[in-house]
Write an enzyme that holds these catalytic residues in place. Structure first.
Site, PDB file in Angstrom:
ATOM      1  CG  ASP A   1      -1.741   1.228   1.357  1.00  0.00           C
ATOM      2  OD1 ASP A   1      -2.407   1.601   0.368  1.00  0.00           O
ATOM      3  OD2 ASP A   1      -1.718   1.853   2.427  1.00  0.00           O
TER       4      ASP A   1
ATOM      5  CG  ASP B   1      -1.588   7.716   0.419  1.00  0.00           C
ATOM      6  OD1 ASP B   1      -0.744   8.632   0.436  1.00  0.00           O
ATOM      7  OD2 ASP B   1      -2.278   7.448  -0.583  1.00  0.00           O
TER       8      ASP B   1
END
Length: 220
Positions: A13, A15
């Site tokens: 991922d 953020d």
């Protein structure tokens, strides 16, 4: 002790996992909403974590009412947030570079699976000097269903040339972990703004304080 078999690829991922950006994004949303006289709350901001732009719009419309003008909010948010990205206001999360260094040396492919649209995601990774360190990306504007659907992780695996079941997914959000698990990936959660929900714990997903633990497990 965390035990991770050698993966065919590692999918990150972005953020809250690679970049310490969630706080900056939510502060930017709050600033934009305040300028428009909208009643922003921390709870509303946290409900957006890990979600696609489309899903965020749905959540905001539900909170403020269908008549609320979403487009001005989005435009003001983009102005504020993109200026912070350009100014270098988003730091890396701890142990990102060390983990990427090890994966590169071990010749393990790396991909990003982010709900952020590609243009902004590339700008953020480039500003952090990370863009060239990944072999592939799957972004929020490239899939029909956002996290927690498995689509974005399945696309990332496809683009990096790996079977989802042979990939390791690294996530900070509950919706992201649900997406990775739905894609049949081995997943590890590194919580940022949100702690794991009860269903995440029931999945038996390892939960660690930082990427350091992931690095140590892969090295071992």
């Amino acid at each position: 002790m965390l035990n991770i078999p050698r993966p065919q690829a590692v999918i990150f991922d972005m953020d809250g996992l690679l970049l310490d950006s969630e706080r900056v994004a939510l502060a930017s949303f709050e600033e934009a909403a305040t300028a428009l006289g909208a009643p922003w709350t921390r709870e509303l901001g946290l409900s957006l974590v890990g979600r696609s732009a489309r899903d965020c719009d749905t959540i905001i419309a539900r909170a403020f009412g269908e008549a609320f003008p979403l487009e001005p909010l989005r435009e003001r948010f983009s102005e504020i947030y993109d200026a912070k990205v350009a100014a270098g206001s988003i730091p890396l999360k701890p142990w990102v570079r060390e983990l990427l260094d090890w994966l590169e040396a071990a010749r393990i492919p790396r991909a990003v699976a982010t709900s952020t649209f590609r243009k902004r995601a590339e700008a953020k990774l480039a500003r952090a000097h990370l863009l060239q360190r990944f072999d592939a990306m799957a972004c929020g504007d490239e899939i029909l269903r956002g996290k927690p659907a498995p689509d974005i992780y399945e696309l990332a695996a496809q683009r990096v040339g790996a079977e989802p079941r042979d990939c390791l997914a690294l996530e900070d959000s509950n919706v992201g972990i649900r997406a990775a698990v739905s894609a049949s990936m081995r997943a590890v959660m590194v919580p940022d703004l949100l702690q794991p929900d009860a269903d995440i714990r029931r999945y038996g997903v390892p939960i660690v304080p930082s990427l350091k633990e992931v690095l140590i497990a892969l090295q071992g």
